[in-house]
Design an enzyme around this catalytic site. Structure first.
Site, PDB file in Angstrom:
ATOM      1  N   ALA A  49       0.860  -1.183   0.000  1.00  0.00           N
ATOM      2  CA  ALA A  49       0.000   0.000   0.000  1.00  0.00           C
ATOM      3  C   ALA A  49       0.892   1.227   0.000  1.00  0.00           C
ATOM      4  O   ALA A  49       2.067   1.153   0.352  1.00  0.00           O
ATOM      5  CB  ALA A  49      -0.878  -0.017   1.246  1.00  0.00           C
ATOM      6  N   GLY A  95       0.408  -5.183   0.606  1.00  0.00           N
ATOM      7  CA  GLY A  95      -0.674  -5.184  -0.374  1.00  0.00           C
ATOM      8  C   GLY A  95      -0.250  -5.798  -1.700  1.00  0.00           C
ATOM      9  O   GLY A  95      -1.089  -6.351  -2.431  1.00  0.00           O
ATOM     10  N   GLU A 145      -0.710  -9.351  -1.311  1.00  0.00           N
ATOM     11  CA  GLU A 145      -2.155  -9.618  -1.242  1.00  0.00           C
ATOM     12  C   GLU A 145      -2.773  -9.616  -2.642  1.00  0.00           C
ATOM     13  O   GLU A 145      -3.638 -10.440  -2.948  1.00  0.00           O
ATOM     14  CB  GLU A 145      -2.827  -8.588  -0.319  1.00  0.00           C
ATOM     15  N   GLU A 174       3.676  -5.686   7.273  1.00  0.00           N
ATOM     16  CA  GLU A 174       2.808  -4.684   7.913  1.00  0.00           C
ATOM     17  C   GLU A 174       3.104  -4.472   9.390  1.00  0.00           C
ATOM     18  O   GLU A 174       3.056  -3.343   9.874  1.00  0.00           O
ATOM     19  CB  GLU A 174       1.331  -5.071   7.731  1.00  0.00           C
TER      20      GLU A 174
HETATM   21  C1  3H9 Z   1       0.500  -2.488   3.230  1.00  0.00           C
HETATM   22  O1  3H9 Z   1       0.754  -2.890   2.145  1.00  0.00           O
HETATM   23  C2  3H9 Z   1      -0.846  -2.598   3.870  1.00  0.00           C
HETATM   24  C3  3H9 Z   1      -1.809  -3.510   3.157  1.00  0.00           C
HETATM   25  O2  3H9 Z   1      -1.782  -4.809   3.705  1.00  0.00           O
HETATM   26  C4  3H9 Z   1      -3.209  -3.025   3.412  1.00  0.00           C
HETATM   27  C5  3H9 Z   1      -3.863  -2.330   2.334  1.00  0.00           C
HETATM   28  C6  3H9 Z   1      -5.300  -2.093   2.563  1.00  0.00           C
HETATM   29  N1  3H9 Z   1       4.655   3.496   0.087  1.00  0.00           N
HETATM   30  O3  3H9 Z   1      13.367   1.650   0.463  1.00  0.00           O
HETATM   31  P1  3H9 Z   1      13.780   2.421  -0.735  1.00  0.00           P
HETATM   32  C7  3H9 Z   1       9.429   4.842  -1.244  1.00  0.00           C
HETATM   33  S1  3H9 Z   1       1.648  -1.690   4.180  1.00  0.00           S
HETATM   34  C8  3H9 Z   1       5.136   4.688  -0.313  1.00  0.00           C
HETATM   35  O4  3H9 Z   1      14.903   3.396  -0.591  1.00  0.00           O
HETATM   36  P2  3H9 Z   1      14.812   0.047  -2.031  1.00  0.00           P
HETATM   37  C9  3H9 Z   1      10.495   5.269  -0.265  1.00  0.00           C
HETATM   38  O5  3H9 Z   1      10.005   6.198   0.665  1.00  0.00           O
HETATM   39  C10 3H9 Z   1       3.049  -1.504   3.119  1.00  0.00           C
HETATM   40  N2  3H9 Z   1       6.424   4.893  -0.609  1.00  0.00           N
HETATM   41  O6  3H9 Z   1      14.088   1.447  -1.981  1.00  0.00           O
HETATM   42  C11 3H9 Z   1      11.543   5.851  -1.181  1.00  0.00           C
HETATM   43  O7  3H9 Z   1      11.114   7.152  -1.561  1.00  0.00           O
HETATM   44  P3  3H9 Z   1      12.148   8.298  -1.994  1.00  0.00           P
HETATM   45  C12 3H9 Z   1       3.864  -2.727   3.136  1.00  0.00           C
HETATM   46  C13 3H9 Z   1       7.249   3.864  -0.513  1.00  0.00           C
HETATM   47  O8  3H9 Z   1      14.960  -0.297  -3.459  1.00  0.00           O
HETATM   48  C14 3H9 Z   1      11.456   4.966  -2.412  1.00  0.00           C
HETATM   49  O9  3H9 Z   1      10.149   4.338  -2.343  1.00  0.00           O
HETATM   50  N3  3H9 Z   1       5.036  -2.500   2.336  1.00  0.00           N
HETATM   51  C15 3H9 Z   1       6.823   2.598  -0.091  1.00  0.00           C
HETATM   52  O10 3H9 Z   1      15.996   0.036  -1.137  1.00  0.00           O
HETATM   53  C16 3H9 Z   1      12.502   3.890  -2.461  1.00  0.00           C
HETATM   54  O11 3H9 Z   1      12.480   3.153  -1.259  1.00  0.00           O
HETATM   55  C17 3H9 Z   1       6.192  -2.139   2.866  1.00  0.00           C
HETATM   56  O12 3H9 Z   1       6.332  -1.950   4.047  1.00  0.00           O
HETATM   57  C18 3H9 Z   1       5.451   2.426   0.209  1.00  0.00           C
HETATM   58  N4  3H9 Z   1       4.947   1.250   0.586  1.00  0.00           N
HETATM   59  O13 3H9 Z   1      13.766  -0.966  -1.383  1.00  0.00           O
HETATM   60  C19 3H9 Z   1       7.325  -2.021   1.887  1.00  0.00           C
HETATM   61  N5  3H9 Z   1       7.884   1.759  -0.079  1.00  0.00           N
HETATM   62  O14 3H9 Z   1      12.880   7.737  -3.194  1.00  0.00           O
HETATM   63  C20 3H9 Z   1       8.282  -0.985   2.293  1.00  0.00           C
HETATM   64  C21 3H9 Z   1       8.932   2.486  -0.490  1.00  0.00           C
HETATM   65  O15 3H9 Z   1      11.272   9.451  -2.266  1.00  0.00           O
HETATM   66  N6  3H9 Z   1       9.298  -0.751   1.284  1.00  0.00           N
HETATM   67  N7  3H9 Z   1       8.574   3.751  -0.736  1.00  0.00           N
HETATM   68  O16 3H9 Z   1      13.037   8.469  -0.788  1.00  0.00           O
HETATM   69  C22 3H9 Z   1      10.430  -1.460   1.233  1.00  0.00           C
HETATM   70  O17 3H9 Z   1      10.647  -2.393   1.975  1.00  0.00           O
HETATM   71  C23 3H9 Z   1      11.460  -1.024   0.229  1.00  0.00           C
HETATM   72  O18 3H9 Z   1      11.131   0.262  -0.193  1.00  0.00           O
HETATM   73  C24 3H9 Z   1      11.605  -1.926  -1.025  1.00  0.00           C
HETATM   74  C25 3H9 Z   1      12.572  -1.242  -2.014  1.00  0.00           C
HETATM   75  C26 3H9 Z   1      12.170  -3.280  -0.597  1.00  0.00           C
HETATM   76  C27 3H9 Z   1      10.295  -2.132  -1.701  1.00  0.00           C
END
Ligand code: 3H9
Length: 686
Positions: A61, A100, A103, A123
């Site tokens: 999400a 998400g 999901e 999450e």
């Molecule tokens: C969820 O999904 C809830 C659902 O179950 C319910 C729905 C109803 N949103 O980490 P990075 C941005 S909860 C918005 O440096 P990497 C981050 O801020 C969500 N932005 O990259 C950064 O921005 P900027 C569950 C996001 O390649 C840029 O992307 N998901 C999100 O080292 C790059 O990020 C998570 O918790 C997001 N969800 O790693 C996943 N994620 O460039 C969290 C990232 O402006 N994310 N950004 O500074 C991660 O673990 C890592 O970002 C990922 C990439 C492994 C994906």
């Protein structure tokens, strides 16, 4: 366009393109919903591949939307639509399918992935639980035990492991799009598999849920989300799909607005902002392709391992051949430990070790890009090191000191090309601890400062810029923590009561247990240096303990007594007697846990505010990262500054005023009063 559709014969390829990580924004959810409707209506399409552009599959999400009311279409409905599609959807996963994103993949009839991909439901790390069927579909697909592991830990699994669990149907070699289309062609004519939502959850053994609850509670301590996630998987296993979905959604929405979720979101964004501070935007770092460490003690060896783990060849310099051998043995011990704990294969450890060479001749550093000094904390010794480095290293080599409390300006005095000098303060053990304080001197060039941040990215560390003062950011606040802890002892609290209160607050250890573990001699040495500089450190009881050789666990006793071979702290009569002597004539009061935590944490906030006012830290979020990643401050509290803001700065000021009136803390500084007036620290961030 966030969602586009292409045709490959009878296979439709739905491509999601929402940089940077394909987060499920409202537009993306809408696009997926419309794609289902369009492709359902298209008789020429036999199967659908869902694939993502860029570095990753859908990473979850959009965390930016969490502070706002949910906008339709809601993700559970989107997933339900995909699951109910008339054609089989195949999720083609690269990068990370998280939250998400996973999901959505669980709504698909099949999942294929590159071996390098990972899948997970992180999450709980954001203080919430999955909100689009993750806790409900996962136990139906891979069984409750594996689902509990994934959902309550929040840790992703590799695609290979996911295949073993039945979460991934096939691994794809080479081109993911081609592989997924091939897979889709293979299943296009088969009957649709039973949707996961209609499958039964395999039964569990008696006592399974009770045991899981105990294990999750023990690990989560006061974090709320893991136990709520477990409750949701349990509900999903004991009731029908729609009831379980309603329970999950209700829990998700309640947690989304919780104090813990707000704190964890704050840390999430602070961690992502830290490696790229805006003031260094556009400044190119120098190339770092080789590194050296001067000093092979615990710190130097840890730094060498951290550099080596990032792929750099490392030279370790020591005084003489025997010291070189000891230094290399220290590095080897780190890798042996990793092999023993199953974190690394022997072959990898050997390869890492082969990239670390030792020597006692500075001439070995003639062509090294980065040299980090980690010798004894003595100004003359350090200066002598940099004098030699100045004469042998290339003029563009970056020279860094790992000092924790000497003044880097004084250390760099006499360094040739002083613009290439900076402080890089690692935390012990340096190959594990994530924090790196980056300390520019008055002469450090922006390009070299940017190199410090680039190095942190390479080492996967969390960098925080710190200005020069005694202790930089972290140790300066630690001094206040310790002084407050002693103040409490002199006013009626015991070491065990203080430690218990801070553990209850969420720290892994209280200040006295921590000192016994690390050794009281280090702080005593630092206080001696501080006195020589004219400071008056407050540690009356610690000084007396050191004077009778009570240095902590290593000397059989410190703030506590220890039985030989046992690390369990026992209250000490000797210490109690010293405290009583030091407290004689001082007003005593009865302390409860909450008051103890306030009397330690809020003075930390006060000192941190001064640090912000003095521009020793540029952002309050940086201070939060320092305390979380260097000192065990509970992540779910968001760090001391977020905690103070969430609690209300007016309340923080009022408590500090009361403590100050009783002589138990400094009064709130002007900056804190100003921040309280405007309701946040951003006013001090200029
Ligand atoms: C969820 O999904 C809830 C659902 O179950 C319910 C729905 C109803 N949103 O980490 P990075 C941005 S909860 C918005 O440096 P990497 C981050 O801020 C969500 N932005 O990259 C950064 O921005 P900027 C569950 C996001 O390649 C840029 O992307 N998901 C999100 O080292 C790059 O990020 C998570 O918790 C997001 N969800 O790693 C996943 N994620 O460039 C969290 C990232 O402006 N994310 N950004 O500074 C991660 O673990 C890592 O970002 C990922 C990439 C492994 C994906």
């Amino acid at each position: 366009m966030t969602v586009t559709i292409a045709r490959e014969g009878s296979i439709a390829v739905v491509t999601v393109d929402n940089p940077p990580v394909n987060a499920l924004s409202q537009a993306l959810r809408q696009g997926l919903l419309e794609a289902v409707t369009e492709l359902d209506a298209d008789a020429t399409v036999k199967a659908v591949v869902l694939i993502c552009a860029g570095r990753t599959f859908i990473a979850g999400a959009d965390v930016n939307e969490f502070g706002k009311p949910p906008q339709p279409p809601h993700l559970p409905d989107v997933v339900a639509h995909i699951e109910a599609a008339k054609k089989p959807w195949v999720a083609a996963i690269h990068g990370s399918a998280l939250g998400g994103g996973l999901e959505v993949a669980l709504g698909c009839a099949y999942r294929v992935a590159l071996a390098s991909a990972s899948l997970g439901l992180p999450e709980v790390k954001l203080g919430i639980i999955p909100g689009a069927g993750g806790t409900v579909r996962l136990p139906r697909l891979i069984g409750p035990a594996a689902a509990v592991d994934l959902v309550t830990s929040g840790s992703p699994v590799s695609a290979k492991k996911a295949e073993g669990l039945g979460l991934v149907d096939a691994l794809v070699d080479g081109d993911l799009r081609a592989g997924a289309i091939g897979f889709a062609n293979g299943i296009a004519e088969k009957p649709l598999p039973q949707p996961i939502s209609r499958r039964a959850v395999p039964a569990v053994e008696a006592g399974f849920w009770e045991n899981a609850e105990k294990a999750v509670a023990a690990k989560a301590k006061r974090e709320v989300a893991p136990l709520r996630a477990l409750a949701s998987v349990r509900r999903a296993s004991e009731t029908d799909f729609s009831d379980a979905m309603a329970f999950e959604r209700e829990t998700f929405l309640a947690l989304r607005g919780s104090v813990q979720a707000a704190a964890l979101r704050h840390v999430f964004f602070a961690e992502r902002a830290a490696p790229r501070p805006p003031e260094l935007a556009g400044i190119a770092p120098r190339d770092i392709r080789s590194a050296a460490v001067i000093g092979g003690g615990t710190m130097g060896a840890g730094i060498a391992a951290a550099l080596r783990d990032a792929g750099l060849p490392v030279v370790l310099i020591e005084r003489d051949a025997a010291a070189v051998e000891r230094g290399l043995a220290n590095v080897r011990a780190i890798y042996d430990g990793s092999v023993k704990r199953g974190r690394m294969t022997q072959a990898l450890a050997d390869e890492r070790m082969a990239g670390v060479t030792g020597g006692d001749d500075y001439a070995l550093l003639a062509d090294t890009d980065l040299v980090i000094e980690a010798v004894f904390e003595d100004l003359a010794v350090k200066r002598a090191v940099f004098e030699k480095l100045s004469s042998v290293c290339r003029p563009d080599a970056v020279l860094a000191t790992n000092t924790s409390y000497l003044d880097p300006n004084a250390i760099s005095d006499g360094v040739s090309h002083p613009e290439r000098f900076l402080g890089l303060h690692f935390f012990s053990p340096a190959h594990i601890m994530k924090l790196l304080e980056i300390v520019p001197t008055g002469a450090t060039s922006p390009e070299v400062l940017a190199t410090g941040f680039a190095l942190a990215r390479l080492l996967a560390k969390i960098p925080v810029r710190a200005g020069i003062c005694d202790g930089f950011i972290g140790n300066r606040i630690l001094k206040v923590t310790r002084a407050q802890a002693e103040r409490l002892l002199l006013s009626g609290a015991t070491p065990s009561a203080v430690d218990a209160a801070l553990r209850a607050f969420g720290l892994p250890m209280g200040p006295f247990e921590a000192q016994d573990l690390g050794g009281l001699d280090i702080a005593a040495f630092q206080r001696k240096a501080a006195r020589e500089r004219g400071d008056i450190p407050f540690a009356p009881v610690a000084e007396r303990l050191c004077s009778i050789q009570r240095f902590g666990q290593k000397s059989g006793g410190g703030w506590y007594d220890y039985q030989p071979g046992d690390r369990v702290p026992k209250p000490s009569e000797t210490v109690a007697a010293i405290i009583a002597e030091e407290a004689a004539g001082k007003r005593q009061r009865v302390w409860n846990e909450a008051d103890i935590a306030d009397a330690i944490v809020l003075p930390m906030v006060n000192e941190a505010t001064r640090i912000l006012e003095e521009r020793v830290a540029l952002r309050s979020a940086d201070i939060d990262l320092v305390k979380i990643h260097g000192y065990g401050f509970p992540r779910w509290r968001g760090g001391p500054m977020h905690y103070a803001e969430a609690r209300g700065l007016g309340d923080v000021v009022a408590v500090l005023d009361r403590l100050a009136a009783d002589g138990l803390a400094d009064p709130p500084c002007d900056g804190l009063r100003r921040a309280a007036e405007v309701g946040g620290f951003s006013a001090l961030e200029r």
